[in-house]
Design a protein around this motif. Sequence first.
Motif, PDB file in Angstrom:
ATOM      1  N   PRO A   1     -18.639 -26.886  40.477  1.00 60.67           N
ATOM      2  CA  PRO A   1     -19.481 -27.323  41.604  1.00 60.67           C
ATOM      3  C   PRO A   1     -20.410 -26.211  42.073  1.00 60.67           C
ATOM      4  O   PRO A   1     -20.186 -25.036  41.780  1.00 60.67           O
ATOM      5  CB  PRO A   1     -18.447 -27.653  42.690  1.00 60.67           C
ATOM      6  N   THR A   2     -21.430 -26.596  42.841  1.00 55.57           N
ATOM      7  CA  THR A   2     -22.333 -25.589  43.422  1.00 55.57           C
ATOM      8  C   THR A   2     -21.618 -24.818  44.531  1.00 55.57           C
ATOM      9  O   THR A   2     -22.023 -23.724  44.896  1.00 55.57           O
ATOM     10  CB  THR A   2     -23.594 -26.245  44.010  1.00 55.57           C
ATOM     11  N   SER A   3     -20.541 -25.431  45.064  1.00 57.14           N
ATOM     12  CA  SER A   3     -19.817 -24.830  46.190  1.00 57.14           C
ATOM     13  C   SER A   3     -18.457 -25.515  46.271  1.00 57.14           C
ATOM     14  O   SER A   3     -18.329 -26.689  45.897  1.00 57.14           O
ATOM     15  CB  SER A   3     -20.596 -25.102  47.485  1.00 57.14           C
TER      16      SER A   3
ATOM     17  N   ARG B   1     -18.816 -28.678  48.014  1.00 57.97           N
ATOM     18  CA  ARG B   1     -19.462 -29.837  47.377  1.00 57.97           C
ATOM     19  C   ARG B   1     -18.577 -30.388  46.249  1.00 57.97           C
ATOM     20  O   ARG B   1     -19.076 -31.014  45.324  1.00 57.97           O
ATOM     21  CB  ARG B   1     -20.845 -29.434  46.836  1.00 57.97           C
ATOM     22  N   GLU B   2     -17.274 -30.171  46.352  1.00 58.93           N
ATOM     23  CA  GLU B   2     -16.318 -30.661  45.348  1.00 58.93           C
ATOM     24  C   GLU B   2     -15.427 -31.719  45.985  1.00 58.93           C
ATOM     25  O   GLU B   2     -15.135 -31.660  47.192  1.00 58.93           O
ATOM     26  CB  GLU B   2     -15.474 -29.463  44.847  1.00 58.93           C
TER      27      GLU B   2
ATOM     28  N   ARG C   1     -13.345 -35.782  50.322  1.00 57.05           N
ATOM     29  CA  ARG C   1     -14.718 -35.737  49.787  1.00 57.05           C
ATOM     30  C   ARG C   1     -15.666 -35.132  50.808  1.00 57.05           C
ATOM     31  O   ARG C   1     -15.595 -35.471  51.996  1.00 57.05           O
ATOM     32  CB  ARG C   1     -15.217 -37.153  49.516  1.00 57.05           C
TER      33      ARG C   1
ATOM     34  N   GLY D   1     -21.622 -34.997  49.946  1.00 53.98           N
ATOM     35  CA  GLY D   1     -21.523 -35.467  48.560  1.00 53.98           C
ATOM     36  C   GLY D   1     -21.158 -34.340  47.616  1.00 53.98           C
ATOM     37  O   GLY D   1     -21.222 -33.161  47.964  1.00 53.98           O
ATOM     38  N   THR D   2     -20.774 -34.716  46.400  1.00 54.90           N
ATOM     39  CA  THR D   2     -20.435 -33.696  45.396  1.00 54.90           C
ATOM     40  C   THR D   2     -21.732 -33.227  44.728  1.00 54.90           C
ATOM     41  O   THR D   2     -22.729 -33.940  44.717  1.00 54.90           O
ATOM     42  CB  THR D   2     -19.493 -34.271  44.322  1.00 54.90           C
ATOM     43  N   GLN D   3     -21.684 -32.017  44.189  1.00 55.46           N
ATOM     44  CA  GLN D   3     -22.857 -31.465  43.506  1.00 55.46           C
ATOM     45  C   GLN D   3     -22.365 -30.457  42.467  1.00 55.46           C
ATOM     46  O   GLN D   3     -21.595 -29.556  42.810  1.00 55.46           O
ATOM     47  CB  GLN D   3     -23.766 -30.778  44.518  1.00 55.46           C
ATOM     48  N   TYR D   4     -22.790 -30.647  41.224  1.00 52.45           N
ATOM     49  CA  TYR D   4     -22.275 -29.808  40.136  1.00 52.45           C
ATOM     50  C   TYR D   4     -23.396 -29.050  39.436  1.00 52.45           C
ATOM     51  O   TYR D   4     -24.560 -29.470  39.455  1.00 52.45           O
ATOM     52  CB  TYR D   4     -21.518 -30.677  39.128  1.00 52.45           C
ATOM     53  N   LEU D   5     -22.995 -27.958  38.777  1.00 50.82           N
ATOM     54  CA  LEU D   5     -23.933 -27.139  38.015  1.00 50.82           C
ATOM     55  C   LEU D   5     -23.894 -27.555  36.546  1.00 50.82           C
ATOM     56  O   LEU D   5     -22.838 -27.995  36.048  1.00 50.82           O
ATOM     57  CB  LEU D   5     -23.509 -25.665  38.109  1.00 50.82           C
TER      58      LEU D   5
END
Length: 255
Positions: A96-98, A101-102, A127, A131-135
């Motif tokens: 994740p970016t953070s 954000r997981e 959650r 929202g979630t955010q991935y690299l």
Amino acid sequence: MTVRYSDGTRLPTIPDNDPARSGPRGMAVRFHLGEHNHTDIIAQSTKSFPVRTGEEFLEFIHAVTEFGAGRPEAFGSFLATHPNAKRFVETAKPIPTSFAREAFFAVTSFQFTNADGVRRHGQFRIRPEAGTQYLSNEDAAAKSNNFLFDEIGQRLAKEQVKLGVFVQMAEPGDDVADASVTWPDNRTEIPFGTIILTARVDDQVPERRKIIFDPLPRVDGIDSSGDPLTDGRSDIYLLSGRRRRTASGDASRAA
Ligand code: HEM
């Protein structure tokens, strides 16, 4: 409330940014209910666990260790006979970016009893409201080894993080005692509350280092579902935490 985030695998030195070694990240939440009175939620970032029992987990760990030592045969045959472990291993675990954000899944079901004595089974899920955010793997590899732990401090110095806690409810026929299976994603989720993270605290101070999370809730109305992992884990976490306490005692004496 105290939250401890972690990277997957048993290795304390595992880098945050290595896509090839990205295991499920961990989020452990302690609700401080009073003096010496608390209850916890322990969650990970994949929706299921590789195996159903402690014995199978030991086999899994042995097979992984063999694999790491350049002997992949045992791992291959374990996965061939344990389809849920194979699915777990093959599930993407993007970085994740953070930590903020997981999404996290408690994986273990509990029996919830309401004020009228009605019982239903469910599983905690957490959650981020944002929202979630991935690299991508390339972007993750370009980050620093400790970027997730650095980032959460910088973020919380600027803003609060809100995380929704939900309980995914089982339907008749769903297996409530097997953490290696997932229920269909259309199961009802009941909003349970909101966690608001307000500050990054020093995790090296003795009273936080000694926190040992407990996989079994310690509040009325939330009980074991009969999942064979639950009881064994409480004992194992206590043993492990005690070893950790002794090790950190040694380290501080050495310093
Ligand atoms: C037989 C099964 C399992 C065994 C033997 C096991 C073992 C352990 C041990 C020894 C620790 C370190 C505890 C400490 O030193 O304080 C730990 C931590 C952890 N485990 Fe498990 N575990 C099992 C299943 C699971 C499952 C099903 C989950 C899914 C949520 C999970 C998630 C975590 C997390 C997030 C932590 C880190 C908690 C912290 O920050 O202290 N484990 N586990």
